[in-house]
Design a protein around this motif. Structure first.
Motif, PDB file in Angstrom:
ATOM      1  N   PRO A  57       5.331  -4.566   1.210  1.00 11.14           N
ATOM      2  CA  PRO A  57       6.033  -4.525  -0.082  1.00 11.14           C
ATOM      3  C   PRO A  57       5.086  -4.076  -1.185  1.00 11.14           C
ATOM      4  O   PRO A  57       3.936  -4.523  -1.252  1.00 11.14           O
ATOM      5  CB  PRO A  57       6.482  -5.974  -0.280  1.00 11.14           C
ATOM      6  N   SER A  76      10.453  -2.628  -1.754  1.00  5.72           N
ATOM      7  CA  SER A  76      10.308  -4.084  -1.754  1.00  5.72           C
ATOM      8  C   SER A  76      10.512  -4.669  -0.367  1.00  5.72           C
ATOM      9  O   SER A  76      10.162  -5.809  -0.108  1.00  5.72           O
ATOM     10  CB  SER A  76      11.315  -4.708  -2.729  1.00  5.72           C
ATOM     11  N   GLY A  77      11.096  -3.897   0.540  1.00  2.00           N
ATOM     12  CA  GLY A  77      11.294  -4.334   1.915  1.00  2.00           C
ATOM     13  C   GLY A  77      11.549  -3.151   2.811  1.00  2.00           C
ATOM     14  O   GLY A  77      12.187  -2.180   2.401  1.00  2.00           O
ATOM     15  N   GLY A  86       9.090  -7.855   3.754  1.00  2.00           N
ATOM     16  CA  GLY A  86       9.771  -8.076   2.487  1.00  2.00           C
ATOM     17  C   GLY A  86      11.121  -8.744   2.685  1.00  2.00           C
ATOM     18  O   GLY A  86      11.371  -9.391   3.704  1.00  2.00           O
ATOM     19  N   ALA A 129      11.708   0.600  -4.294  1.00  2.00           N
ATOM     20  CA  ALA A 129      11.263  -0.068  -5.521  1.00  2.00           C
ATOM     21  C   ALA A 129      10.913   0.944  -6.595  1.00  2.00           C
ATOM     22  O   ALA A 129      10.839   0.607  -7.771  1.00  2.00           O
ATOM     23  CB  ALA A 129      10.050  -0.962  -5.232  1.00  2.00           C
ATOM     24  N   SER A 130      10.682   2.183  -6.189  1.00  2.00           N
ATOM     25  CA  SER A 130      10.298   3.232  -7.131  1.00  2.00           C
ATOM     26  C   SER A 130      11.510   4.075  -7.494  1.00  2.00           C
ATOM     27  O   SER A 130      12.373   4.340  -6.663  1.00  2.00           O
ATOM     28  CB  SER A 130       9.221   4.123  -6.520  1.00  2.00           C
TER      29      SER A 130
END
Length: 372
Positions: free
Chosen positions: A69, A74-75, A92, A353-354
């Protein structure tokens, strides 16, 4: 540089019907260090490989670093399979169960393509048959003929829709197609000069499957693919069904509208690995249609996303040709890729997450490259 597969999280995108062309981009080779911070990329210096019947196994150090993560995801769940090898790992906020179900998004198109090519092999129609003959009245009468082969290979010339569906509406396939063919929207440009990824192609193909067989698309997926291959976690949910049966990859955020034959299916990593292996090894199609899977249309030259006549995404990573498809649904993005004859396969699903599309594309390329 050719783009890498990625679609931004649902919270950053407009309505799905206006952005389908953004999913399913091609793969290129990049280094882990070009994607992650130096601290995360550092383990690549100590590359760890073994061999399986002459093929390298997973680059476990690089793959582990890419799955942690961090700023990209995040996962992450990755399953690597192939000749004599199978491994699943998740990090994650994702289920650690290797049989976890998830929405596969536009990977669904590979199932649709397989159904259509099976029907071609049965002589129901040909790749040169105009869809107007198979679905009378579905497309505007003044349009030029669009063939089944053009739909499969994203060379139909269909343009983006200019009409959105209402919030929470579950459209029928016919309604979806009507939004691409609305008189207010751009008509196909002739002659077609380039390959252009478009989900409308596969809504039309799903309608062709139903019209030709007299059965629902969901039933044909089960009858022709899922049951023969023993894919117990693979199915087409019905309209309005936004559930994912457990065990399931943990997701958050709103699931997008019913995407049916274009991107609506549910499956899991072992099922997708089995499907991809059997598809590439010719166990679903007759020889002539199997060859068609890998024919690259002339219009694919120079295209950002290169698709075969059978709808397979093709590119090379470190000199190795890979075939597959990406998909996005809700907050997650997924993919399935394999080398020749399915000797090595990789299935992934992650929670981005990006919001930087280019960095995410590179991250996914590195992820697939480490697994291959």
């Amino acid at each position: 540089m050719t783009k890498t597969p990625y679609a931004a999280p649902a919270t950053t995108r407009p309505a799905r019907w206006a952005t389908l062309a953004l999913t399913g981009a091609a793969l290129v080779s990049v280094t882990v260090g070009a994607v992650l911070p130096a601290s995360a990329a550092e383990p690549q210096r100590a590359r760890v490989h073994g061999t399986v019947r002459g093929h390298q196994t997973v680059d476990t150090v690089a793959l582990t670093a890419l799955m942690e993560p961090g700023p990209m995801a995040s996962g992450t769940m990755v399953r690597v399979g192939g000749t004599g090898h199978a491994r699943t790992r998740a990090t994650g906020p994702l289920s650690q169960d290797p049989a976890a179900n998830f929405r596969i998004g536009s990977i669904t198109k590979l199932f649709t393509s397989a159904l259509v090519l099976q029907l071609v092999g049965e002589g129901r129609f040909t790749l040169d048959t105009p869809v107007q003959e198979l679905l009378p009245g579905t497309l505007p009468a003044h349009w030029e003929p669009i063939t089944v082969g053009q739909l499969l290979s994203h060379t139909s010339g269909l343009q983006k829709p200019c009409v959105d569906f209402g919030q929470g509406e579950t459209p029928t396939p016919e309604q979806v197609v009507s939004h691409w063919t609305d008189p207010k929207c751009a008509a196909p440009q002739y002659p077609v000069l380039a390959q252009q990824y478009n989900g409308a192609n596969y809504f039309l193909l799903g309608m062709v499957v139903e019209k030709t067989t007299g059965r629902s698309y969901a039933d044909e997926v089960q009858r022709r693919i899922a049951r023969p291959l023993g894919l117990r976690h693979t199915y087409v949910p019905g309209p309005g069904d936004r559930t994912v049966p457990g065990p399931a990859l943990t997701e958050s955020g709103e699931i997008e509208p019913w995407a049916w034959a274009e991107g609506g299916m549910i499956s899991n990593a072992p099922d997708l690995e089995r499907f991809m292996t059997n598809l590439l090894r010719g166990r679903l199609l007759k020889p002539a249609q199997q060859r068609q899977l890998f024919v690259m249309p002339a219009l694919s030259v120079g295209a950002e996303d290169r698709f075969s006549m059978g709808g397979l995404l093709r590119n090379e990573i470190d000199g190795t040709v890979v075939w597959g498809k990406t998909g996005s649904m809700g907050p997650s993005t997924s993919g399935v890729f394999a080398t020749e004859a399915g000797r090595r396969t990789v299935v992934y699903s992650l929670l981005p997450a990006s919001r930087d599309r280019e960095l995410m594309r590179k991250h996914l390329t590195a992820l697939v490259g480490a697994a291959l």
